[in-house]
Enzyme design. Structure first.
Site, PDB file in Angstrom:
ATOM      1  N   GLN A   1       0.827  -1.203   0.000  1.00  0.00           N
ATOM      2  CA  GLN A   1       0.000   0.000   0.000  1.00  0.00           C
ATOM      3  C   GLN A   1       0.864   1.256   0.000  1.00  0.00           C
ATOM      4  OE1 GLN A   1      -2.213  -1.302   3.351  1.00  0.00           O
ATOM      5  NE2 GLN A   1      -0.428  -1.409   4.669  1.00  0.00           N
TER       6      GLN A   1
ATOM      7  N   ASP B   1      -0.086 -12.040   6.542  1.00  0.00           N
ATOM      8  CA  ASP B   1      -1.501 -11.916   6.214  1.00  0.00           C
ATOM      9  C   ASP B   1      -2.355 -12.474   7.365  1.00  0.00           C
ATOM     10  OD1 ASP B   1      -3.989 -11.812   5.105  1.00  0.00           O
ATOM     11  OD2 ASP B   1      -3.537 -13.147   3.428  1.00  0.00           O
TER      12      ASP B   1
ATOM     13  N   ASP C   1      -8.690  -4.830  13.238  1.00  0.00           N
ATOM     14  CA  ASP C   1      -8.463  -3.384  13.123  1.00  0.00           C
ATOM     15  C   ASP C   1      -7.802  -3.159  11.767  1.00  0.00           C
ATOM     16  OD1 ASP C   1      -7.721  -0.759  13.320  1.00  0.00           O
ATOM     17  OD2 ASP C   1      -6.432  -1.013  15.066  1.00  0.00           O
ATOM     18  N   SER C   2      -8.624  -3.198  10.726  1.00  0.00           N
ATOM     19  CA  SER C   2      -8.067  -3.247   9.370  1.00  0.00           C
ATOM     20  C   SER C   2      -8.381  -1.981   8.594  1.00  0.00           C
ATOM     21  CB  SER C   2      -8.665  -4.432   8.620  1.00  0.00           C
ATOM     22  OG  SER C   2      -9.995  -4.141   8.259  1.00  0.00           O
TER      23      SER C   2
HETATM   24  N1  SAM Z   1      -8.050   2.653  12.077  1.00  0.00           N
HETATM   25  C1  SAM Z   1      -7.863   2.413  10.719  1.00  0.00           C
HETATM   26  C2  SAM Z   1      -9.082   2.598   9.865  1.00  0.00           C
HETATM   27  O1  SAM Z   1     -10.177   2.142  10.217  1.00  0.00           O
HETATM   28  O2  SAM Z   1      -8.947   3.228   8.831  1.00  0.00           O
HETATM   29  C3  SAM Z   1      -7.152   1.125  10.501  1.00  0.00           C
HETATM   30  C4  SAM Z   1      -5.741   1.301  10.976  1.00  0.00           C
HETATM   31  S1  SAM Z   1      -4.582   0.040  10.799  1.00  0.00           S
HETATM   32  C5  SAM Z   1      -3.255   1.061  10.245  1.00  0.00           C
HETATM   33  C6  SAM Z   1      -5.047  -0.926   9.412  1.00  0.00           C
HETATM   34  C7  SAM Z   1      -4.004  -1.995   9.099  1.00  0.00           C
HETATM   35  O3  SAM Z   1      -4.624  -3.119   8.476  1.00  0.00           O
HETATM   36  C8  SAM Z   1      -2.894  -1.548   8.138  1.00  0.00           C
HETATM   37  O4  SAM Z   1      -1.705  -1.415   8.870  1.00  0.00           O
HETATM   38  C9  SAM Z   1      -2.806  -2.686   7.100  1.00  0.00           C
HETATM   39  O5  SAM Z   1      -1.481  -3.033   6.789  1.00  0.00           O
HETATM   40  C10 SAM Z   1      -3.549  -3.802   7.824  1.00  0.00           C
HETATM   41  N2  SAM Z   1      -4.086  -4.866   6.975  1.00  0.00           N
HETATM   42  C11 SAM Z   1      -4.828  -4.754   5.851  1.00  0.00           C
HETATM   43  N3  SAM Z   1      -5.113  -5.976   5.367  1.00  0.00           N
HETATM   44  C12 SAM Z   1      -4.549  -6.893   6.196  1.00  0.00           C
HETATM   45  C13 SAM Z   1      -4.490  -8.323   6.226  1.00  0.00           C
HETATM   46  N4  SAM Z   1      -5.074  -9.081   5.283  1.00  0.00           N
HETATM   47  N5  SAM Z   1      -3.811  -8.909   7.249  1.00  0.00           N
HETATM   48  C14 SAM Z   1      -3.206  -8.164   8.214  1.00  0.00           C
HETATM   49  N6  SAM Z   1      -3.216  -6.817   8.212  1.00  0.00           N
HETATM   50  C15 SAM Z   1      -3.889  -6.186   7.236  1.00  0.00           C
END
Ligand code: SAM
Length: 285
Positions: free
Chosen positions: A35, A141, A160-161
């Site tokens: 990303q 992942d 929290d994605s």
């Molecule tokens: N609070 C935020 C929002 O709602 O916009 C989310 C914050 S947190 C930074 C989101 C995280 O999800 C990112 O760091 C991203 O790398 C992670 N992420 C996305 N897809 C994922 C997956 N399949 N497995 C693990 N992490 C994932």
């Protein structure tokens, strides 16, 4: 996202709306294998992290989101000892979870290590508990991690994605919820960020309830809270309970929580679970 005369603007096309923050300067810009991460210093909201042009967090208002992603689901579990956070790479939810003395282990699985490294640099206050011996930071992942985890090995899963596009898409799907159900022990709870009640009730919240229940969860409930820097300024977390009513609350523990918060308390816990009429109807139809 547009940057116009030092204003960062996130457009929400499906709602025909936008949110802007006045920017002092850009601090970082990086395309990772997963990303596009940008960090800005804003005039009034402290630092801002965006991923693919969407606001992830600001120094000023992240406390509401991180507290609401962690404390309601943890106080709704009778004995939360083993916690897993999927995503959450900025470590704000991890810090809140680690405030609970009854939590014995927290595994955080974010797909992108750069989110954590940049958070350490630009949001150090969120990372202050990362060295807690109960915490394990993994990078990979989250969908695969849950697939591979032992049945019954987790009490609470917190998702929290990012929004349900790109690597996060599968985190909003039936097969993922089935894997979560298998990994959760008895009384197990799954808590997931579920976007805006005003903009995403039909497109995300309602399908999420349906998929969680189809996967075998007994009960589901959407909590809502203000979040100034997210689309509509109003956000939700949805909790799914494996085998008990999701409205359970450890009242005495919650009323006497042994740590400070800025937003969450026992009254907020009860209030955020009161379902607005339009949402109640949408979930019944
Ligand atoms: N609070 C935020 C929002 O709602 O916009 C989310 C914050 S947190 C930074 C989101 C995280 O999800 C990112 O760091 C991203 O790398 C992670 N992420 C996305 N897809 C994922 C997956 N399949 N497995 C693990 N992490 C994932």
């Amino acid at each position: 996202m547009t940057l116009d005369q030092n204003w960062f603007t996130e457009r929400c096309k499906e709602a025909g709306s936008a949110f802007s923050l006045q920017i002092k300067r850009k601090l970082h810009d990086e395309q990772t294998p997963f990303q596009h991460i940008e960090i800005y210093e804003t005039e009034k909201f402290g630092n801002l992290m965006t991923i693919d042009g969407f606001v992830m967090l600001t120094t000023r208002d992240n406390f509401v989101y991180h507290e609401m992603m962690s404390h309601p689901v943890l106080y709704s579990h009778p004995r939360p000892r083993r916690v897993v956070i999927i995503g959450g790479g900025d470590c704000g939810t991890l810090r809140e979870v680690l405030k609970h003395p009854e939590v014995e282990s927290v595994v955080q699985v974010d797909i992108d290590e750069r989110v954590t490294r940049l958070s350490e640099q630009y949001f150090p206050e969120l990372c202050e508990s990362n060295a807690d011996p109960r915490a394990e930071l993994r990078f990979g992942d989250g969908i695969q991690w849950v697939k591979d985890a032992e049945p019954g090995s987790v009490d609470v899963i917190i998702v929290d994605s990012t929004d349900p596009i790109g690597p996060a898409e599968g985190l909003f799907s039936g097969p993922f919820y089935k894997d979560c159900l298998r990994v959760l022990g008895s009384d197990g709870l799954l808590g997931q960020q579920s976007e805006s009640p005003l903009y995403h009730t039909q497109s995300i919240i309602r399908p999420m309830h349906d998929e969680m229940r189809k996967a075998g969860f007994l009960d589901t409930l959407t909590l809502h809270f203000p979040q100034a820097s997210y689309p509509s300024g109003w956000w939700t977390a949805t909790i799914a309970a494996k085998d008990m009513p999701v409205t359970f609350l450890r009242e005495e523990a919650c009323e006497n929580k042994p740590f400070a918060t800025q937003y969450y308390n026992d009254a907020i816990h009860r209030a955020c679970a009161a379902t607005p009429e339009f949402l109640r109807r949408a979930l019944l139809d």
